[in-house]
Design a protein around this motif. Structure first.
Motif, PDB file in Angstrom:
ATOM      1  N   SER A  38      15.620  -9.836  -0.617  1.00 16.53           N
ATOM      2  CA  SER A  38      15.694  -8.830  -1.835  1.00 16.53           C
ATOM      3  C   SER A  38      14.455  -9.384  -2.818  1.00 16.53           C
ATOM      4  O   SER A  38      13.987  -8.525  -3.603  1.00 16.53           O
ATOM      5  N   ALA A  39      14.174 -10.758  -2.728  1.00 17.71           N
ATOM      6  CA  ALA A  39      13.138 -11.309  -3.763  1.00 17.71           C
ATOM      7  C   ALA A  39      11.752 -10.449  -3.267  1.00 17.71           C
ATOM      8  O   ALA A  39      11.166 -10.054  -4.325  1.00 17.71           O
ATOM      9  N   VAL A  40      11.690 -10.019  -2.202  1.00 15.99           N
ATOM     10  CA  VAL A  40      10.455  -9.250  -1.539  1.00 15.99           C
ATOM     11  C   VAL A  40      10.619  -7.873  -1.974  1.00 15.99           C
ATOM     12  O   VAL A  40       9.658  -7.530  -2.889  1.00 15.99           O
ATOM     13  N   ALA A  41      11.555  -7.360  -1.807  1.00 14.39           N
ATOM     14  CA  ALA A  41      11.764  -5.784  -2.235  1.00 14.39           C
ATOM     15  C   ALA A  41      11.715  -5.532  -3.724  1.00 14.39           C
ATOM     16  O   ALA A  41      10.971  -4.645  -4.292  1.00 14.39           O
ATOM     17  N   GLU A  42      12.316  -6.524  -4.350  1.00 18.01           N
ATOM     18  CA  GLU A  42      12.499  -6.519  -6.015  1.00 18.01           C
ATOM     19  C   GLU A  42      11.001  -6.351  -6.357  1.00 18.01           C
ATOM     20  O   GLU A  42      10.528  -6.025  -7.375  1.00 18.01           O
ATOM     21  N   THR A  43      10.476  -7.432  -5.780  1.00 18.27           N
ATOM     22  CA  THR A  43       8.914  -7.915  -6.284  1.00 18.27           C
ATOM     23  C   THR A  43       8.109  -6.853  -6.065  1.00 18.27           C
ATOM     24  O   THR A  43       7.015  -6.512  -7.061  1.00 18.27           O
ATOM     25  N   ILE A  44       8.012  -6.290  -4.949  1.00 14.93           N
ATOM     26  CA  ILE A  44       7.068  -5.132  -4.459  1.00 14.93           C
ATOM     27  C   ILE A  44       7.503  -3.897  -5.615  1.00 14.93           C
ATOM     28  O   ILE A  44       6.664  -3.302  -5.968  1.00 14.93           O
ATOM     29  N   THR A  45       8.776  -3.451  -5.865  1.00 21.45           N
ATOM     30  CA  THR A  45       9.094  -2.396  -6.559  1.00 21.45           C
ATOM     31  C   THR A  45       8.201  -2.672  -8.002  1.00 21.45           C
ATOM     32  O   THR A  45       7.967  -1.825  -8.721  1.00 21.45           O
ATOM     33  N   TRP A  46       8.576  -4.077  -8.479  1.00 19.90           N
ATOM     34  CA  TRP A  46       8.109  -4.265  -9.988  1.00 19.90           C
ATOM     35  C   TRP A  46       6.503  -4.293  -9.723  1.00 19.90           C
ATOM     36  O   TRP A  46       6.014  -3.761 -10.650  1.00 19.90           O
ATOM     37  N   LEU A  47       5.964  -4.793  -8.860  1.00 22.32           N
ATOM     38  CA  LEU A  47       4.300  -4.488  -8.662  1.00 22.32           C
ATOM     39  C   LEU A  47       4.066  -3.002  -8.817  1.00 22.32           C
ATOM     40  O   LEU A  47       3.085  -2.704  -9.514  1.00 22.32           O
ATOM     41  N   GLY A  98       0.649  -1.395   0.062  1.00 25.31           N
ATOM     42  CA  GLY A  98      -0.083   0.111   0.033  1.00 25.31           C
ATOM     43  C   GLY A  98       0.810   1.355  -0.055  1.00 25.31           C
ATOM     44  O   GLY A  98       0.620   2.273  -0.552  1.00 25.31           O
ATOM     45  N   ALA A  99       2.069   1.321   0.817  1.00 21.65           N
ATOM     46  CA  ALA A  99       2.939   2.503   0.944  1.00 21.65           C
ATOM     47  C   ALA A  99       3.988   2.407  -0.157  1.00 21.65           C
ATOM     48  O   ALA A  99       4.769   1.550   0.324  1.00 21.65           O
ATOM     49  N   GLU A 100       4.347   2.978  -1.194  1.00 22.83           N
ATOM     50  CA  GLU A 100       5.259   3.089  -2.035  1.00 22.83           C
ATOM     51  C   GLU A 100       6.616   3.128  -1.361  1.00 22.83           C
ATOM     52  O   GLU A 100       6.850   4.011  -0.521  1.00 22.83           O
ATOM     53  N   GLY A 101       7.413   2.124  -1.753  1.00 26.22           N
ATOM     54  CA  GLY A 101       8.871   2.050  -1.188  1.00 26.22           C
ATOM     55  C   GLY A 101       9.241   2.069   0.227  1.00 26.22           C
ATOM     56  O   GLY A 101      10.172   2.207   0.509  1.00 26.22           O
ATOM     57  N   ARG A 102       8.143   1.703   0.877  1.00 22.68           N
ATOM     58  CA  ARG A 102       8.267   1.534   2.308  1.00 22.68           C
ATOM     59  C   ARG A 102       9.174   0.340   2.747  1.00 22.68           C
ATOM     60  O   ARG A 102       8.947  -0.916   2.285  1.00 22.68           O
TER      61      ARG A 102
END
Ligand code: F6P
Length: 541
Positions: A526-535, A516-520
């Motif tokens: 890093s698999a989580v971080a990269e996936t969230i960035t991609w989404l 919900g909160a961009e870039g938080r």
């Protein structure tokens, strides 16, 4: 204890199921009982008198008898949660004084059944009306896991009572599901039953909130009270949601979610079946309870089958178990049993914290016959690891016409043929001989014969109902519940908690915030971080 399982494995090395039948013409009779119109045949298992003695001795060493008694006496058998597991009290008999931690629960159970009965009768009589005065024609069960799988399985398995409303099941938080269901309904004629033991399951509460908004937008906020009922152990939360006391159905913490079908959590199924048939379901399960409590060990179906299930896992190292109903209306049964078996016994440590060397409860797969024969049966016949199968069928078809009777016989013929093929197989020598007779050349025979061989010697159980009716289905489900309990006793695990589902639930809340909160920033690799960035990129485009 593992050495005892290893001894059983050695005992059966080189043995063939076909020889067991050849040696003992009474074998099929000996290992078969009938309870509430359900014929239970475990003769196609690796079982002889020595094994029977050894398995029962193992049960004795684990204190099975005392554990079964504790279960039926409402003692705290779910130690990690400090609770009893007395789902048997929900199915009677009413004249037995069922007690949880010494206090009688029989009257409370009766009162809640009467509450259900009055509600079901009123729905069927068109007396339950929405805010506009229109009678309720559609009922939506909102719930997940044990608050969904059982009621939907029953409503699919058994025909609706004459005046039953249409039934729908909203379980998934995927908006596609609620849009599909609500899109076809008229708010004025729709009643929601929110089923949640905890009244906190995220998916259920989101769906209940959506449904509430849907009613309020169409009919006004004051209409909510007329269009909702709830089933829960958490009365405060139900009231806070805005559901009135009269529409609040109770059950108790001594009923586990996956054992709650028999309680008011089965309200949607009771609305579908009508209360007399819901009682028949309870009666069938109660007959299995009596059998489990009192039948002699060697004839006790849940005990013997639970022990044989464990022999497959612990002695032979076969981690899976297939459940294949030859009945279209039982198509949801494997999903229901999957939760019962795998949420109960999918544990890695014992109740005292010791690690289990082998897998604990089995991995359960399933599908209906004959469709499954064209899907995963290839592996059952020729995969290197045997997968014991439960074949389930009814002697009679639901339809009585000649064509349906004939097709039902084809269905049963397939069921019997598969069990026989798994047990007997076909040797490479027999395959070679057939190929030679067909005039195939030596090179072709050499390469194809091993591929056409069926190892056989693969055990199965055959569970036949006289007809698919509430009693026999109740007995069948209770049989599985008690089998799971037997497995757990021998493994030393608690089948009544489900701690393994908690971590994912907690992390999903965190992921929700991060999505919900961009870039938080947050935990995770890093698999989580990269996936969230991609989404988030996808959502910006
Ligand atoms: O999957 C975990 C679980 O707790 C199940 O055991 C239960 O049946 C399901 O969630 C739903 O829980 P509740 O009825 O409390 O909403």
């Amino acid at each position: 204890m593992q050495e005892k399982w290893d001894a059983l494995r050695r005992h059966w090395e080189g043995a063939r199921l076909s020889e067991l039948f050849a040696r003992d013409p009474d074998r099929a009779k000996r290992h078969c009982v009938e309870v509430a119109g359900l014929r239970i045949d475990w003769s196609r298992q690796f079982l002889d008198s020595t094994t029977q003695q050894q398995l029962l001795a193992l049960a004795g060493e684990c204190g099975f008898g005392a554990q079964r008694q504790a279960l039926f006496q409402g003692e705290v058998v779910n130690a990690s949660e400090g609770r009893a597991a007395l789902h048997m009290a929900l199915r009677g008999p009413a004249n037995r004084d069922w007690r949880v931690a010494g206090s009688s629960v029989s009257l409370a159970v009766e009162a809640e059944l009467a509450h259900m009965e009055a509600f079901v009768a009123a729905v069927h009589a068109g007396q339950v009306k929405g805010a506009t005065g229109a009678p309720i024609r559609d009922v939506v069960n909102i719930g997940i896991g044990g608050s969904h799988l059982g009621p939907e399985m029953l409503a699919t398995a058994l025909p609706a009572a004459k005046k039953a409303p249409r039934l729908h099941f909203l379980s998934n938080v995927d908006p596609a599901q609620s849009e599909r269901i609500l899109g076809s309904l008229d708010p004025a004629e729709t009643l929601f039953i929110v089923v949640s033991k905890s009244f906190t399951s995220r998916e259920t509460m989101i769906n209940a909130g959506e449904a509430r908004g849907w009613i309020a937008r169409a009919l006004g906020e004051t209409a909510v009270v007329d269009h909702f009922a709830a089933v829960s152990t958490n009365e405060d939360k139900v009231r806070a949601f805005g559901i009135c006391a009269e529409r609040q159905f109770r059950f108790w913490d001594w009923v586990g979610g996956r054992y709650s079908l028999w309680s008011s959590a089965g309200l949607a199924a009771a609305v579908h079946l009508g209360m007399p048939r819901f009682h028949e379901l309870l009666d069938g399960a109660a007959a299995m309870d009596r059998h489990f409590e009192s039948a002699p060990d060697a004839e006790n179906a849940p005990l013997m089958m639970g022990l044989l299930d464990l022999q497959s896992i612990m002695a032979f190292g076969w981690p899976a178990w297939a459940v294949v109903p030859y009945a279209d209306s039982l198509r949801l049964l494997p999903d229901y049993f999957q939760q019962l078996v795998m949420e109960s016994n999918g544990k890695g440590v014992t109740q005292t914290g010791g690690a289990l060397i082998r897998q604990s409860g089995p991995l359960l797969l399933g599908g209906i016959g004959t469709d499954a024969q064209h899907a995963f049966f290839q592996l059952l016949h020729q995969g290197p690891l045997p997968v014991p199968v439960d074949f389930i069928a009814a002697a009679r078809s639901g339809s009585q016409n000649e064509s349906a009777t004939r097709r039902h016989q084809v269905l049963l013929a397939n069921c019997l043929a598969q069990a026989q093929a798994l047990a007997e197989g076909r040797s490479e020598a027999a395959v070679r001989q057939a190929m030679e007779q067909a005039g195939l050349d030596a090179a072709t025979i050499k390469s194809l014969a091993p591929q056409k061989r069926f190892p056989g010697n693969r055990p199965s159980n055959l569970l036949l109902m006289r007809e698919l009716c509430p009693q026999s289905l109740g007995a069948l489900i209770a049989l599985y519940e008690h089998r799971v309990f037997v497995q757990a006793c021998l493994l030393g695990i608690n089948p009544f908690d489900q701690m393994g589902v908690e971590l994912g639930k907690q992390l999903a809340r965190e992921m929700e915030k991060r999505l919900g909160a961009e870039g938080r920033e947050g935990s995770g690799d890093s698999a989580v971080a990269e996936t969230i960035t991609w989404l988030q990129q996808q959502w910006r485009e």
